[in-house]
Each structure stands twice: as C-alpha cells, then as structure tokens.
Design a protein around this motif. Structure first.
Motif, PDB file in Angstrom:
ATOM      1  N   GLN A   1       0.871  -1.176   0.000  1.00 29.50           N
ATOM      2  CA  GLN A   1       0.000   0.000   0.000  1.00 29.50           C
ATOM      3  C   GLN A   1       0.905   1.221   0.000  1.00 29.50           C
ATOM      4  O   GLN A   1       2.025   1.173   0.502  1.00 29.50           O
ATOM      5  CB  GLN A   1      -0.824   0.082   1.282  1.00 29.50           C
ATOM      6  CG  GLN A   1      -1.850  -0.982   1.494  1.00 29.50           C
ATOM      7  CD  GLN A   1      -2.493  -0.773   2.866  1.00 29.50           C
ATOM      8  OE1 GLN A   1      -1.929  -1.165   3.880  1.00 29.50           O
ATOM      9  NE2 GLN A   1      -3.660  -0.145   2.896  1.00 29.50           N
ATOM     10  N   CYS A   2       0.396   2.319  -0.527  1.00 25.64           N
ATOM     11  CA  CYS A   2       1.135   3.573  -0.416  1.00 25.64           C
ATOM     12  C   CYS A   2       0.150   4.708  -0.127  1.00 25.64           C
ATOM     13  O   CYS A   2      -0.973   4.717  -0.618  1.00 25.64           O
ATOM     14  CB  CYS A   2       1.984   3.841  -1.635  1.00 25.64           C
ATOM     15  SG  CYS A   2       1.252   3.479  -3.210  1.00 25.64           S
ATOM     16  N   PHE A   3       0.612   5.617   0.723  1.00 22.46           N
ATOM     17  CA  PHE A   3      -0.207   6.738   1.190  1.00 22.46           C
ATOM     18  C   PHE A   3       0.568   8.027   0.926  1.00 22.46           C
ATOM     19  O   PHE A   3       1.734   8.126   1.314  1.00 22.46           O
ATOM     20  CB  PHE A   3      -0.480   6.604   2.694  1.00 22.46           C
ATOM     21  CG  PHE A   3      -1.109   5.281   3.072  1.00 22.46           C
ATOM     22  CD1 PHE A   3      -2.477   5.116   3.027  1.00 22.46           C
ATOM     23  CD2 PHE A   3      -0.317   4.210   3.474  1.00 22.46           C
ATOM     24  CE1 PHE A   3      -3.052   3.896   3.373  1.00 22.46           C
ATOM     25  CE2 PHE A   3      -0.878   2.990   3.819  1.00 22.46           C
ATOM     26  CZ  PHE A   3      -2.249   2.832   3.768  1.00 22.46           C
ATOM     27  N   PRO A   4      -0.063   9.022   0.277  1.00 23.17           N
ATOM     28  CA  PRO A   4       0.653  10.255  -0.050  1.00 23.17           C
ATOM     29  C   PRO A   4       1.274  10.906   1.194  1.00 23.17           C
ATOM     30  O   PRO A   4       0.650  10.991   2.248  1.00 23.17           O
ATOM     31  CB  PRO A   4      -0.432  11.163  -0.634  1.00 23.17           C
ATOM     32  CG  PRO A   4      -1.497  10.225  -1.099  1.00 23.17           C
ATOM     33  CD  PRO A   4      -1.455   9.050  -0.159  1.00 23.17           C
ATOM     34  N   ALA A   5       2.526  11.323   1.031  1.00 22.41           N
ATOM     35  CA  ALA A   5       3.255  11.992   2.113  1.00 22.41           C
ATOM     36  C   ALA A   5       3.857  13.280   1.569  1.00 22.41           C
ATOM     37  O   ALA A   5       4.157  13.392   0.380  1.00 22.41           O
ATOM     38  CB  ALA A   5       4.353  11.083   2.656  1.00 22.41           C
ATOM     39  N   LEU A   6       4.034  14.229   2.451  1.00 21.52           N
ATOM     40  CA  LEU A   6       4.658  15.500   2.099  1.00 21.52           C
ATOM     41  C   LEU A   6       6.006  15.558   2.797  1.00 21.52           C
ATOM     42  O   LEU A   6       6.109  15.282   3.998  1.00 21.52           O
ATOM     43  CB  LEU A   6       3.769  16.668   2.553  1.00 21.52           C
ATOM     44  CG  LEU A   6       4.291  18.070   2.242  1.00 21.52           C
ATOM     45  CD1 LEU A   6       4.312  18.312   0.739  1.00 21.52           C
ATOM     46  CD2 LEU A   6       3.410  19.108   2.932  1.00 21.52           C
TER      47      LEU A   6
END
Length: 190
Positions: free
Chosen positions: A81-86
């Motif tokens: 899974q991947c989750f947007p990060a800043l």
C-alpha cells in the motif's frame, strides 16, 4: 531465483529526520492499514533544496517516490500500500510531493534459522508471537517459502525487506540519473 535485501543507502547522508507517530501494528507489521487511522503524513528531511531526495528512505517508516513505486508495479509487485506523504525541509520550508508512505503487505517466515546467524530479540510464545523476533547478522533464505512474492518482509525480522532478481533487474534498468538511494545485498539461499 536469487534474492536480495533492499535497504536505504546510508552513505548518502540525507534522509528522514522526523515524522509523525504512526499507530501500533501499522507499517512494519505487514498488515493492511486503513488510511483513516494514519495521521497527516508530513516528514522532515535534511536533503538540501538543490539536490533530489532519495527515492527510498527509511527512518521510523519507509517512504518511496512515485517513480520507485511505478517500477515495482512494472516488475509485478502488488503486495503493498502507499499513502501520499509530504516532505519538508524545516530550515527552508521547501516542500516536496510525489512521495508515499510505503507499507509492504505480508510477513513471510522464509529465513533458514539453522543456517542464519542472528541474535534473538524476543522468543516466540503462545501469546501470539508465532516466530522469534531476531536481528540477523547473516540471513540465509529458504527460497521455497517466498510464496511466489517478488517482494516481502521477513517475519523473523520485519525490518528486512527482500526482493527477487526480477525486481532488482527492473530497478537497475530504470535507475534515475541520481540513483535510487538503495543498496542490494544478495542473500544466501537454500
């Protein structure tokens, strides 16, 4: 089939310096994570503004670039899974997008514990810890236990991320000019 441990290239000297506290049983547990259980994913990095960030960074969590993730998918990897990060440089406030918190799904009990060298951190028990948690000094993999996955974490040591030769080849063939920021260490296997 050859297998490799994939890890961040620590000699590059830049990376994650701070990030949010993630819930227990999240990213390194090999389990599905519901996005709404995660905090806002803002990570501080010490990469100079005029240099590209590494495409794969670890430090309490694993962050991967969109390009890195695309190459993994192209090599047939789909158990993540991947989750947007800043990313933000706290000294200059420069923000970078196109990075994701990276969660590998599934822990595989694939180390040959008789042939590997390790220090036991926690014994297996009847309370739900089905394999001992160890710190490997030398991993010997039983390739027959990979379940056909091209990428997985070892149940015996979840910080060990294993990729197969197909994934390594895809990463080498699609290497960006500045590199991925990773090291491949070939694992012995039986």
């Amino acid at each position: 089939m050859k297998y490799y441990q994939l890890s961040e290239d620590d000699f590059l000297g830049h990376g994650i310096t701070s990030g949010p506290t993630l819930p227990d049983e999240s990213i390194m547990a090999g389990k599905w994570v519901e996005a709404d259980t995660l905090p806002r994913l803002v990570y501080e990095v010490d990469t100079p503004d005029d240099e590209p960030c590494q495409h794969f960074m670890s430090g309490g969590a694993v962050l991967a670039s969109e390009r890195f993730i695309q190459v993994l998918r192209g090599a047939g990897v789909n158990n993540f899974q991947c989750f947007p990060a800043l990313l933000i440089n706290p000294e200059t406030q420069k923000q970078r997008s196109g990075f994701f918190l990276f969660n590998v799904l599934g822990l595989i009990k694939a180390a040959d514990m008789q042939k590997s060298s390790f220090e036991t951190l926690m014994e297996a028990d009847a309370e739900g810890v089905d394999v001992p948690l160890v710190s490997f000094s030398n991993v010997v993999l039983d390739g027959t236990k990979s379940r056909g996955l091209r990428m997985f974490r070892l149940a015996e040591s979840p910080d060990v991320l294993v990729i197969d030769e197909t994934v390594k080849t895809a990463l080498k063939e699609n290497r960006p000019e500045s590199g991925w920021g990773v090291v491949f260490e070939e694992l012995d296997s039986v």
